[in-house]
Design an enzyme around this catalytic site. Structure first.
Site, PDB file in Angstrom:
ATOM      1  N   GLN A  54       0.708  -1.308  -0.152  1.00  0.00           N
ATOM      2  CA  GLN A  54      -0.129   0.017   0.037  1.00  0.00           C
ATOM      3  C   GLN A  54       0.965   1.143  -0.040  1.00  0.00           C
ATOM      4  O   GLN A  54       0.609   2.241  -0.579  1.00  0.00           O
ATOM      5  CB  GLN A  54      -1.002  -0.010   1.324  1.00  0.00           C
ATOM      6  CG  GLN A  54      -1.955  -1.077   1.216  1.00  0.00           C
ATOM      7  CD  GLN A  54      -2.993  -0.761   2.493  1.00  0.00           C
ATOM      8  OE1 GLN A  54      -3.190   0.242   3.022  1.00  0.00           O
ATOM      9  NE2 GLN A  54      -3.656  -1.762   2.759  1.00  0.00           N
ATOM     10  N   PRO A  56      -4.817  -7.076   5.401  1.00  0.00           N
ATOM     11  CA  PRO A  56      -5.287  -7.763   4.080  1.00  0.00           C
ATOM     12  C   PRO A  56      -4.497  -8.886   4.042  1.00  0.00           C
ATOM     13  O   PRO A  56      -3.424  -9.067   4.164  1.00  0.00           O
ATOM     14  CB  PRO A  56      -5.401  -6.708   2.991  1.00  0.00           C
ATOM     15  CG  PRO A  56      -5.035  -5.416   3.454  1.00  0.00           C
ATOM     16  CD  PRO A  56      -4.405  -5.550   4.842  1.00  0.00           C
ATOM     17  N   TYR A  82     -13.184  -3.149   3.425  1.00  0.00           N
ATOM     18  CA  TYR A  82     -11.807  -3.069   3.454  1.00  0.00           C
ATOM     19  C   TYR A  82     -11.130  -2.327   2.403  1.00  0.00           C
ATOM     20  O   TYR A  82      -9.799  -2.033   2.267  1.00  0.00           O
ATOM     21  CB  TYR A  82     -11.165  -4.319   3.700  1.00  0.00           C
ATOM     22  CG  TYR A  82     -11.591  -5.042   5.027  1.00  0.00           C
ATOM     23  CD1 TYR A  82     -10.927  -4.704   6.181  1.00  0.00           C
ATOM     24  CD2 TYR A  82     -12.527  -5.752   4.879  1.00  0.00           C
ATOM     25  CE1 TYR A  82     -11.542  -5.007   7.539  1.00  0.00           C
ATOM     26  CE2 TYR A  82     -12.837  -6.607   6.221  1.00  0.00           C
ATOM     27  CZ  TYR A  82     -12.540  -5.880   7.419  1.00  0.00           C
ATOM     28  OH  TYR A  82     -12.911  -6.457   8.452  1.00  0.00           O
ATOM     29  N   ASP A 112     -10.966   2.230   2.036  1.00  0.00           N
ATOM     30  CA  ASP A 112      -9.604   3.202   2.331  1.00  0.00           C
ATOM     31  C   ASP A 112      -8.291   2.950   1.582  1.00  0.00           C
ATOM     32  O   ASP A 112      -7.425   3.715   1.451  1.00  0.00           O
ATOM     33  CB  ASP A 112      -9.190   2.988   3.769  1.00  0.00           C
ATOM     34  CG  ASP A 112      -8.390   1.690   4.072  1.00  0.00           C
ATOM     35  OD1 ASP A 112      -7.485   1.389   4.373  1.00  0.00           O
ATOM     36  OD2 ASP A 112      -9.230   0.702   4.407  1.00  0.00           O
ATOM     37  N   GLN A 113      -8.369   1.621   0.851  1.00  0.00           N
ATOM     38  CA  GLN A 113      -7.406   1.467  -0.097  1.00  0.00           C
ATOM     39  C   GLN A 113      -7.148   2.162  -1.455  1.00  0.00           C
ATOM     40  O   GLN A 113      -6.276   2.208  -2.082  1.00  0.00           O
ATOM     41  CB  GLN A 113      -7.139  -0.185  -0.221  1.00  0.00           C
ATOM     42  CG  GLN A 113      -6.881  -0.905   0.972  1.00  0.00           C
ATOM     43  CD  GLN A 113      -6.567  -2.248   0.829  1.00  0.00           C
ATOM     44  OE1 GLN A 113      -5.936  -2.730  -0.006  1.00  0.00           O
ATOM     45  NE2 GLN A 113      -7.460  -3.188   1.192  1.00  0.00           N
ATOM     46  N   HIS A 166     -10.684   4.109   9.167  1.00  0.00           N
ATOM     47  CA  HIS A 166      -9.514   3.945   8.210  1.00  0.00           C
ATOM     48  C   HIS A 166      -9.523   4.977   7.095  1.00  0.00           C
ATOM     49  O   HIS A 166      -8.839   5.394   6.665  1.00  0.00           O
ATOM     50  CB  HIS A 166      -9.148   2.696   7.638  1.00  0.00           C
ATOM     51  CG  HIS A 166      -8.358   1.902   8.635  1.00  0.00           C
ATOM     52  ND1 HIS A 166      -8.787   1.204   9.732  1.00  0.00           N
ATOM     53  CD2 HIS A 166      -6.948   1.648   8.532  1.00  0.00           C
ATOM     54  CE1 HIS A 166      -7.730   0.283  10.194  1.00  0.00           C
ATOM     55  NE2 HIS A 166      -6.741   0.779   9.518  1.00  0.00           N
TER      56      HIS A 166
END
Length: 318
Positions: free
Chosen positions: A56, A83, A246, A249-250, A272
């Protein structure tokens, strides 16, 4: 590093590695010196050793490099509080590639908590700019599939039990789809340590991907691990968003860097994600708007639209 120094308080909001990852990637790209204080103040154990979390930080940076990159990342591939590598490959990868780049992820060795010891090689070529994305159409679920794995000394029966329990749990709510969860014994030479876990993916008619996953712990029976993953997936399918909790935020850093307006539809906005937005605004000066979805089908649900006017970062090397 020519710009003014950015001072970041690492204890606010999510108060952990998320702040470090977002602010490091953005300050690196924008050439801003960075000081992060009080990082992970509220955390018991240092948790920055996950391959997926290393990815990330590094991925936005190498996208704007001068030439193709090959990253050798070492650490846990299937670890708590991060993750799983299977999530990165099966969910994150196809969606993030909509920003207009592709990457290759080669899992050399899987590594499990607490030893880590995994290795993943990521290869990608730089881009001139990132395209904005528009993920607002959910579609209907067309496929559910996954993998339940055991590694090291754990018996294969554990993988079969996790898969069977997950299938039973999903069938209670979704009856008309075949659920295909493969039990897998990780090859001895491709896994370091002992571990077990499961990831289940739901795919929709518009190409959205949602996941539920869980890792085994000592003393927790296999059925419980399978059910936990199934329940997480079902919860992610109830909120009407186009990304799961999940993935939210990525995607924020990429939305902030893209050239134009990006929109994603989500369920409840996670801490997040709020944290990533806060620092993308502070450091990159991207503009985000988060509002309740006004679509009729979302009226009874907790569904939001996250909209971002990206800064249109341009690769100076290309």
């Amino acid at each position: 590093m020519a710009g003014p120094r950015v001072e970041v308080d690492g204890s606010i909001m999510e108060g952990g590695g998320q702040i470090l990852r977002v602010s490091t990637a953005l300050s690196c790209l924008l050439g801003l010196p960075l000081r992060v204080q009080k990082i992970r103040a509220g955390r018991s154990t240092p948790g920055l050793r996950s391959v997926c979390l290393l990815m990330q930080v590094s991925m936005p940076c190498v996208l704007f490099a001068a030439s193709p990159s090959e990253l050798h990342l070492k650490g846990g591939t299937n670890a708590e509080m991060a993750p799983q590598i299977d999530y990165t490959v099966m969910v994150f990868k196809p969606i993030v590639e909509k920003f207009g780049f592709i990457f290759n992820c080669d899992i050399k060795t899987r590594g499990y908590y607490p030893k880590g010891g995994g290795e993943v090689i990521v290869r990608m070529s730089p881009v001139k700019q990132l395209n904005p994305i528009n993920l607002t159409e959910r579609g209907c679920v067309t496929k559910i599939y996954g993998r339940a794995f055991v590694a090291g000394v754990l018996p294969f029966k554990v993988a079969k039990d996790m898969a069977a329990a997950a299938v039973r749990c999903i069938r209670k709510e979704i009856r008309d789809l075949y659920v295909n969860i493969q039990p897998v014994q990780e090859p001895k030479d491709q896994a370091f340590g002992n571990g077990n876990g499961i990831i289940i993916i739901a795919e929709t008619s518009t190409g959205c991907l949602f996941a539920g996953s869980s890792l085994g712990k000592r003393g927790v029976n296999a059925d419980k691990v399978g059910i936990e993953a199934a329940e997480m997936l079902l919860a992610n399918l109830r909120h009407g968003g186009t990304v799961d909790e999940y993935l939210q935020d990525q995607l924020i850093v990429f939305m902030a860097l893209a050239n134009g307006v990006s929109r994603i539809k989500t369920g409840p906005v996670t801490l997040h994600t709020q944290t990533a937005i806060h620092f993308a605004e502070q450091i990159a000066k991207a503009k985000f708007i988060v509002k309740k979805s006004e679509d009729e089908e979302d009226a009874a649900k907790d569904t939001y639209i996250i909209e971002c006017q990206g800064i249109g970062m341009t690769n100076p090397n290309l």
